[in-house]
Design a protein around this motif. Structure first.
Motif, PDB file in Angstrom:
ATOM      1  N   UNK A  25       0.827  -1.205   0.000  1.00 42.82           N
ATOM      2  CA  UNK A  25       0.000   0.000   0.000  1.00 42.82           C
ATOM      3  C   UNK A  25       0.863   1.257   0.000  1.00 42.82           C
ATOM      4  N   UNK A  26       0.518   2.270  -0.802  1.00 43.90           N
ATOM      5  CA  UNK A  26       1.268   3.525  -0.742  1.00 43.90           C
ATOM      6  C   UNK A  26       1.189   4.149   0.651  1.00 43.90           C
ATOM      7  N   UNK A  27       2.263   4.777   1.045  1.00 42.00           N
ATOM      8  CA  UNK A  27       2.407   5.512   2.297  1.00 42.00           C
ATOM      9  C   UNK A  27       2.629   4.605   3.494  1.00 42.00           C
ATOM     10  N   UNK A  28       1.990   3.434   3.545  1.00 44.45           N
ATOM     11  CA  UNK A  28       2.156   2.536   4.678  1.00 44.45           C
ATOM     12  C   UNK A  28       3.267   1.510   4.456  1.00 44.45           C
ATOM     13  N   UNK A  29       3.689   1.318   3.221  1.00 43.74           N
ATOM     14  CA  UNK A  29       4.665   0.277   2.917  1.00 43.74           C
ATOM     15  C   UNK A  29       6.087   0.811   2.793  1.00 43.74           C
ATOM     16  N   UNK A  30       6.307   2.089   3.076  1.00 44.80           N
ATOM     17  CA  UNK A  30       7.617   2.668   2.818  1.00 44.80           C
ATOM     18  C   UNK A  30       8.638   2.216   3.850  1.00 44.80           C
ATOM     19  N   UNK A  31       9.893   2.191   3.430  1.00 44.23           N
ATOM     20  CA  UNK A  31      10.954   1.701   4.297  1.00 44.23           C
ATOM     21  C   UNK A  31      11.284   2.660   5.421  1.00 44.23           C
ATOM     22  N   UNK A  32      10.879   3.917   5.291  1.00 45.80           N
ATOM     23  CA  UNK A  32      11.131   4.875   6.358  1.00 45.80           C
ATOM     24  C   UNK A  32      10.299   4.589   7.604  1.00 45.80           C
ATOM     25  N   UNK A  33       9.241   3.806   7.468  1.00 44.86           N
ATOM     26  CA  UNK A  33       8.445   3.395   8.631  1.00 44.86           C
ATOM     27  C   UNK A  33       9.054   2.112   9.191  1.00 44.86           C
ATOM     28  N   UNK A  34       9.414   2.069  10.468  1.00 49.49           N
ATOM     29  CA  UNK A  34      10.031   0.857  11.030  1.00 49.49           C
ATOM     30  C   UNK A  34       9.109  -0.351  10.919  1.00 49.49           C
ATOM     31  N   UNK A  35       9.723  -1.515  10.720  1.00 56.36           N
ATOM     32  CA  UNK A  35       8.941  -2.747  10.559  1.00 56.36           C
ATOM     33  C   UNK A  35       8.144  -3.064  11.815  1.00 56.36           C
ATOM     34  N   UNK A  36       8.694  -2.729  13.000  1.00 54.76           N
ATOM     35  CA  UNK A  36       7.966  -2.994  14.241  1.00 54.76           C
ATOM     36  C   UNK A  36       6.676  -2.185  14.304  1.00 54.76           C
ATOM     37  N   UNK A  37       6.726  -0.947  13.798  1.00 53.52           N
ATOM     38  CA  UNK A  37       5.526  -0.107  13.787  1.00 53.52           C
ATOM     39  C   UNK A  37       4.486  -0.649  12.804  1.00 53.52           C
ATOM     40  N   UNK A  38       4.948  -1.120  11.648  1.00 54.99           N
ATOM     41  CA  UNK A  38       4.019  -1.687  10.666  1.00 54.99           C
ATOM     42  C   UNK A  38       3.316  -2.917  11.240  1.00 54.99           C
ATOM     43  N   UNK A  39       4.092  -3.804  11.847  1.00 51.95           N
ATOM     44  CA  UNK A  39       3.509  -5.034  12.405  1.00 51.95           C
ATOM     45  C   UNK A  39       2.555  -4.702  13.542  1.00 51.95           C
ATOM     46  N   UNK A  40       2.960  -3.777  14.413  1.00 55.89           N
ATOM     47  CA  UNK A  40       2.093  -3.400  15.529  1.00 55.89           C
ATOM     48  C   UNK A  40       0.812  -2.739  15.061  1.00 55.89           C
ATOM     49  N   UNK A  41       0.923  -1.844  14.093  1.00 58.69           N
ATOM     50  CA  UNK A  41      -0.270  -1.177  13.581  1.00 58.69           C
ATOM     51  C   UNK A  41      -1.193  -2.171  12.890  1.00 58.69           C
ATOM     52  N   UNK A  42      -0.606  -3.097  12.108  1.00 58.56           N
ATOM     53  CA  UNK A  42      -1.420  -4.124  11.448  1.00 58.56           C
ATOM     54  C   UNK A  42      -2.095  -5.033  12.470  1.00 58.56           C
ATOM     55  N   UNK A  43      -1.389  -5.338  13.565  1.00 54.53           N
ATOM     56  CA  UNK A  43      -1.966  -6.217  14.595  1.00 54.53           C
ATOM     57  C   UNK A  43      -3.166  -5.555  15.270  1.00 54.53           C
ATOM     58  N   UNK A  44      -3.000  -4.317  15.702  1.00 54.12           N
ATOM     59  CA  UNK A  44      -4.096  -3.656  16.411  1.00 54.12           C
ATOM     60  C   UNK A  44      -5.257  -3.331  15.472  1.00 54.12           C
ATOM     61  N   UNK A  45      -4.954  -2.993  14.226  1.00 53.67           N
ATOM     62  CA  UNK A  45      -6.038  -2.760  13.271  1.00 53.67           C
ATOM     63  C   UNK A  45      -6.783  -4.064  12.988  1.00 53.67           C
TER      64      UNK A  45
END
Length: 258
Positions: A25-45
């Motif tokens: 997904x644009x904006x959410x898949x960028x490498x500047x966002x840490x992987x831990x934040x992506x996983x955590x956000x995906x988990x809570x969502x």
């Protein structure tokens, strides 16, 4: 405890779809966002979405593994078609850079790690800021939430080989290049007229070195035209975001068999 055990397989399927959706997904898949934040956000969502959908009771078996693969493909497909549409901005920038003479001066995009044109990266940054300003990222999250109305969890197969799906993807490619052409045509058309004028000058005044004069002149004209048409470009970007939501919904409907 028994209820948690029976609902965990369905929650895992929701988590797979959301996390794979964020992978492209644009904006959410960028490498500047840490992987831990992506996983955590995906988990809570996924946790929030799990309690708002009618999730069936599943058991972990061979059928369940096929559902996991299907959920990953759904998330990747929806996020990828959104990325295809928004990449029209960088394609338009590539058209402009080629005419300006900046085609050789690509920069590495820190968000994706790929090389991108200078003007394309400039326009893409403004487009992302506009996406955040109009709360377009909320609509993207709504897309994965409402995908369960079109593609339920218990659906086993995806009609990826269906001719309607293939035709839809071809139309998406066509729409992307049409929008890129519409965004770049003011600058590209102006530079074509500049090239035409330089050709006439080269024939009428042979003493003038048009190769020395032409490059800075084309850069100057490009920046002037970009400043003049920036508002119109942002209007096209707004239409691009609207098209992206409709295309995501259309793809979900085709994958769901509706």
């Amino acid at each position: 405890m028994l209820e948690l055990y029976t609902s965990f397989p369905a929650f895992l399927l929701v988590f797979v779809r959301v996390s794979s959706f964020f992978a492209t997904l644009p904006l959410f898949s960028y490498r500047t966002i840490p992987a831990q934040h992506k996983i955590g956000f995906a988990f809570f969502l996924s946790w929030i979405m799990f309690f708002t959908i009618d999730a069936p009771v599943l058991t972990i078996d061979g059928f369940y593994l096929m559902l996991v693969i299907k959920e990953a493909l759904v998330g990747l497909a929806i996020g990828l078609v959104a990325y295809m549409i928004i990449s029209a901005i960088q394609v338009a920038g590539a058209f402009i850079d080629f005419q300006m003479g900046f085609a050789i001066a690509n920069v590495v995009d820190p968000q994706t790690g790929a090389q991108s044109p200078l003007v394309g990266q400039y326009l893409y940054t403004f487009a992302l800021l506009l996406l955040l300003a109009v709360n377009g990222h909320h609509l993207l999250l709504d897309g994965v939430f409402y995908s369960y109305q079109f593609i339920p969890i218990e659906q086993m197969w995806l009609p990826l080989g269906n001719e309607n799906v293939i035709e839809f993807v071809m139309k998406v490619f066509n729409h992307m290049f049409v929008i890129a052409f519409q965004m770049s045509i003011p600058v590209v058309g102006s530079l074509f007229l500049v090239d035409l004028a330089l050709g006439i000058v080269a024939k009428t005044v042979p003493q003038l070195n048009v190769f020395v004069v032409g490059l800075p002149l084309k850069i100057l004209v490009s920046f002037i035209v970009l400043i003049l048409v920036m508002a119109a470009m942002m209007m096209l970007v707004g239409q691009l975001f609207e098209s992206m939501i409709y295309i995501m919904r259309g793809l979900m409907g085709l994958l769901g068999g509706t």
